[in-house]
Design an enzyme around this catalytic site. Sequence first.
Site, PDB file in Angstrom:
ATOM      1  N   ALA A 173      74.435  48.616 -62.453  1.00 18.42           N
ATOM      2  CA  ALA A 173      75.430  48.130 -63.558  1.00 18.42           C
ATOM      3  C   ALA A 173      74.427  48.123 -64.733  1.00 18.42           C
ATOM      4  CB  ALA A 173      75.866  46.547 -63.266  1.00 18.42           C
ATOM      5  N   GLU A 186      68.278  43.802 -57.966  1.00 21.63           N
ATOM      6  CA  GLU A 186      68.711  42.683 -58.824  1.00 21.63           C
ATOM      7  C   GLU A 186      68.064  41.504 -58.663  1.00 21.63           C
ATOM      8  OE1 GLU A 186      70.725  44.398 -56.639  1.00 21.63           O
ATOM      9  OE2 GLU A 186      72.618  44.961 -57.652  1.00 21.63           O
ATOM     10  N   GLU A 243      75.855  49.888 -54.427  1.00 24.28           N
ATOM     11  CA  GLU A 243      77.173  49.239 -54.208  1.00 24.28           C
ATOM     12  C   GLU A 243      78.247  50.162 -54.368  1.00 24.28           C
ATOM     13  OE1 GLU A 243      76.023  45.873 -56.897  1.00 24.28           O
ATOM     14  OE2 GLU A 243      76.396  44.771 -55.036  1.00 24.28           O
ATOM     15  N   GLY A 270      74.066  48.259 -58.490  1.00 24.61           N
ATOM     16  CA  GLY A 270      75.651  48.808 -58.575  1.00 24.61           C
ATOM     17  C   GLY A 270      75.857  49.984 -58.146  1.00 24.61           C
TER      18      GLY A 270
END
Length: 257
Positions: free
Chosen positions: A65, A131, A111, A108
């Site tokens: 992200a 993260e 993911e 992300g």
Amino acid sequence: AAYETILVETRGKVGLITLNRPKALNALNSQLVAEINLALDGFERDRGIGCMVITGSERAFAAGADIMEMKDKAYPETYLEDFITAWDRVAQRRKPIIAAVAGFALGGGCELAMMCDFILAADTAKFGQPEIKLGVMPGAGGTQRLTRFVGKSKAMEMCLTGRMMDAAEAERVGLVSRVIPAADLVDEALKVAAQIADMSMPSVMMTKESVNRAYETTLAEGVRFERRVFHAMFSMADQKEGMAAFADKRPAKFSNS
Ligand code: HXC
């Protein structure tokens, strides 16, 4: 639509989405996720498309992200804007999506790859959930999906330390279906997608739905679901065609009906 953060193409019956923020290693900001969903909406509506491929660059599928976009967010804002929930729509698609991963698939990015139906990895691929090093944890399903892919011990280690897994390890533990030389990755993914897109579409979509049941319910319920769908398939012209073609020793020609 005019896309700014992704490239969208169709190759025959396959929809190809290429993440395209090279300067940020394809960091996934809200615009990029919205554009992926817009492109997937179009492909899902298009009766001529049977399978999608999501890929990145040689260097990065996606490095997570977008940290710059989220670093100053406050809790009420994350809640009110339902931060990250838009990502889930990728996992809820009905047509199959293949992730073709080269380079970094972190946070992300890992993911997003796990939201696809399977992952084809280049030999350069690196998967990780870093993260924890940012003082947070995976927020787009990583603690759940990675654990189901690779088991508790490895998922826990990866989420708690941020260690990356290379392609060979990812294949060994079942995170990816196959490893492919980096130079051939996208061509191979498009070939596999084209193969799927030539099958009976209702059968493909029902198969995806049935396999996904394995993640949502008990074995007995899942098998019952499979049996209902399997029986229902005998109402389809494509079942008659597929089996007649086998008996006639000729290739099947499916009509998606
Ligand atoms: C924003 C990013 C970024 C990210 C890289 N960049 N990752 N920008 N968000 N996630 C930017 C860098 O700031 C840099 O910009 C450019 O991309 C190139 O990156 P470098 O770090 O210079 O490259 P390199 O030294 O090769 O290192 C590659 C890397 C490193 C190991 C992948 O970039 C890295 O650690 N990135 C962050 C990985 C990460 O923590 N991901 C998880 C994010 S959190 P400039 O302008 O300096 O050139 C997350 C939460 C998910 O994903 C929860 C919900 C989705």
